[in-house]
Design a protein around this motif. Sequence first.
Motif, PDB file in Angstrom:
ATOM      1  N   ASP A  59       0.788  -1.235   0.000  1.00  0.00           N
ATOM      2  CA  ASP A  59       0.000   0.000   0.000  1.00  0.00           C
ATOM      3  C   ASP A  59       0.820   1.286   0.000  1.00  0.00           C
ATOM      4  OD1 ASP A  59      -2.191  -1.688   0.124  1.00  0.00           O
ATOM      5  OD2 ASP A  59      -2.304  -1.597   2.316  1.00  0.00           O
ATOM      6  N   ASN A  60       2.081   1.216   0.448  1.00  0.00           N
ATOM      7  CA  ASN A  60       2.931   2.407   0.490  1.00  0.00           C
ATOM      8  C   ASN A  60       3.679   2.507  -0.835  1.00  0.00           C
ATOM      9  OD1 ASN A  60       5.125   4.195   0.841  1.00  0.00           O
ATOM     10  ND2 ASN A  60       5.197   3.814   3.042  1.00  0.00           N
ATOM     11  N   GLU A  61       3.215   3.409  -1.701  1.00  0.00           N
ATOM     12  CA  GLU A  61       3.757   3.469  -3.063  1.00  0.00           C
ATOM     13  C   GLU A  61       5.245   3.793  -3.066  1.00  0.00           C
ATOM     14  OE1 GLU A  61       2.893   5.671  -7.357  1.00  0.00           O
ATOM     15  OE2 GLU A  61       1.432   5.837  -5.723  1.00  0.00           O
ATOM     16  N   GLN A  62       5.669   4.664  -2.151  1.00  0.00           N
ATOM     17  CA  GLN A  62       7.089   5.036  -2.077  1.00  0.00           C
ATOM     18  C   GLN A  62       7.943   3.823  -1.707  1.00  0.00           C
ATOM     19  OE1 GLN A  62       7.785   8.316   0.574  1.00  0.00           O
ATOM     20  NE2 GLN A  62       9.907   8.612  -0.079  1.00  0.00           N
ATOM     21  N   LEU A  63       7.472   3.056  -0.723  1.00  0.00           N
ATOM     22  CA  LEU A  63       8.198   1.855  -0.305  1.00  0.00           C
ATOM     23  C   LEU A  63       8.201   0.815  -1.426  1.00  0.00           C
ATOM     24  CD1 LEU A  63       9.620   0.171   1.887  1.00  0.00           C
ATOM     25  CD2 LEU A  63       7.357  -0.547   2.698  1.00  0.00           C
ATOM     26  N   ASN A  64       7.050   0.670  -2.072  1.00  0.00           N
ATOM     27  CA  ASN A  64       6.924  -0.284  -3.166  1.00  0.00           C
ATOM     28  C   ASN A  64       7.925   0.037  -4.280  1.00  0.00           C
ATOM     29  OD1 ASN A  64       5.754  -1.555  -5.692  1.00  0.00           O
ATOM     30  ND2 ASN A  64       4.263  -2.295  -4.207  1.00  0.00           N
ATOM     31  N   GLN A  65       8.007   1.301  -4.641  1.00  0.00           N
ATOM     32  CA  GLN A  65       8.915   1.713  -5.708  1.00  0.00           C
ATOM     33  C   GLN A  65      10.372   1.534  -5.297  1.00  0.00           C
ATOM     34  OE1 GLN A  65       7.738   5.712  -6.723  1.00  0.00           O
ATOM     35  NE2 GLN A  65       5.983   5.046  -7.954  1.00  0.00           N
ATOM     36  N   PHE A  66      10.674   1.810  -4.019  1.00  0.00           N
ATOM     37  CA  PHE A  66      12.043   1.631  -3.543  1.00  0.00           C
ATOM     38  C   PHE A  66      12.462   0.164  -3.635  1.00  0.00           C
ATOM     39  CE2 PHE A  66      14.779   0.287  -0.015  1.00  0.00           C
ATOM     40  CZ  PHE A  66      15.955   0.933  -0.380  1.00  0.00           C
ATOM     41  N   ILE A  67      11.596  -0.736  -3.176  1.00  0.00           N
ATOM     42  CA  ILE A  67      11.920  -2.169  -3.216  1.00  0.00           C
ATOM     43  C   ILE A  67      12.111  -2.627  -4.657  1.00  0.00           C
ATOM     44  CG2 ILE A  67      11.000  -4.483  -2.766  1.00  0.00           C
ATOM     45  CD1 ILE A  67       9.677  -3.198  -0.226  1.00  0.00           C
ATOM     46  N   ALA A  68      11.211  -2.187  -5.540  1.00  0.00           N
ATOM     47  CA  ALA A  68      11.356  -2.541  -6.958  1.00  0.00           C
ATOM     48  C   ALA A  68      12.703  -2.065  -7.501  1.00  0.00           C
ATOM     49  CB  ALA A  68      10.208  -1.928  -7.765  1.00  0.00           C
ATOM     50  N   SER A  69      13.169  -0.906  -7.042  1.00  0.00           N
ATOM     51  CA  SER A  69      14.412  -0.326  -7.569  1.00  0.00           C
ATOM     52  C   SER A  69      15.647  -1.093  -7.115  1.00  0.00           C
ATOM     53  CB  SER A  69      14.532   1.141  -7.143  1.00  0.00           C
ATOM     54  OG  SER A  69      14.888   1.261  -5.764  1.00  0.00           O
ATOM     55  N   VAL A  70      15.560  -1.824  -5.997  1.00  0.00           N
ATOM     56  CA  VAL A  70      16.722  -2.595  -5.514  1.00  0.00           C
ATOM     57  C   VAL A  70      16.567  -4.085  -5.816  1.00  0.00           C
ATOM     58  CG1 VAL A  70      17.261  -0.916  -3.716  1.00  0.00           C
ATOM     59  CG2 VAL A  70      15.788  -2.880  -3.165  1.00  0.00           C
ATOM     60  N   THR A  71      15.576  -4.429  -6.646  1.00  0.00           N
ATOM     61  CA  THR A  71      15.327  -5.823  -7.025  1.00  0.00           C
ATOM     62  C   THR A  71      15.715  -6.013  -8.488  1.00  0.00           C
ATOM     63  OG1 THR A  71      13.513  -5.964  -5.441  1.00  0.00           O
ATOM     64  CG2 THR A  71      13.571  -7.629  -7.174  1.00  0.00           C
ATOM     65  N   ALA A  72      16.538  -7.027  -8.747  1.00  0.00           N
ATOM     66  CA  ALA A  72      17.073  -7.226 -10.103  1.00  0.00           C
ATOM     67  C   ALA A  72      15.965  -7.349 -11.143  1.00  0.00           C
ATOM     68  CB  ALA A  72      17.970  -8.457 -10.129  1.00  0.00           C
TER      69      ALA A  72
END
Length: 254
Positions: free
Chosen positions: A203-216
């Motif tokens: 639900d936290n879009e900022q957190l979601n985007q951050f995790i996606a950015s550090v995932t290959a």
Amino acid sequence: MEVNKKIALVTGGSRGLGKEMALSLANKGLDIVLTYHSKKEEAEAVVSEIEALGQKAVAIQLNVAESSSFDLFFQNVATALKTTFDTDKFDFLVNNAGIGIHESFLTTTEQQFDELTNIQFKGPYFLTQKALAVMNDGGGIVNISSGLTRFSFPGYAAYASMKGAMETLTKYQAKELGERKIRVNIVAPGAIETDFGGGAVRDNEQLNQFIASVTALGRVGLPEDIGGVVAFLCTDDAKWVNAQRIEVSGGMNL
């Protein structure tokens, strides 16, 4: 009567990752015993989904934090095995039930620490111990860890420590249960979009985007990314996989 029908017991199988695990196992042809803590209706809905796949299933209440309740729980399991599956043993145990508490190392309370210990480590330790009396030889145990044992993310010191304990326990279980030909492995999901921990990853879009950015692979994990791996470990395809930590994170923090 089908002679070789395997049965898996999935704790916390009414929602989230546990539900996906139960459905993936059913898709592999296993019958399912799933546990729920309080949401009986959700659990019964999962039972109906499994039955729609052509498998048998039953839901039984369990609080993994209350180890004193395990004897009664396994009495209920024994009854269900007899009445629903016409047998007295099951084959695979998936220790999935759990909670997340987001709290820094400095501010974690003893109450939070004890709650996490009871649910994430003491619970599965003694639940598995008692489960062995009603498990067939040649089956398997799948424990659940977290990517947070390999990389650190502030706020999960206590939670990740319990998962680290489960990873060590997995190796000891594999060693000691080898004489019964019971394989023990542990699956470590990365960040997944579920209601776990208040649904922050979802639900936290900022957190979601951050995790996606550090995932290959460039996105956050989904429940269906995990269920199939757990199901694989409960099949003959994985008969030589033992004492392994399998991270399923899409390549987080490489």
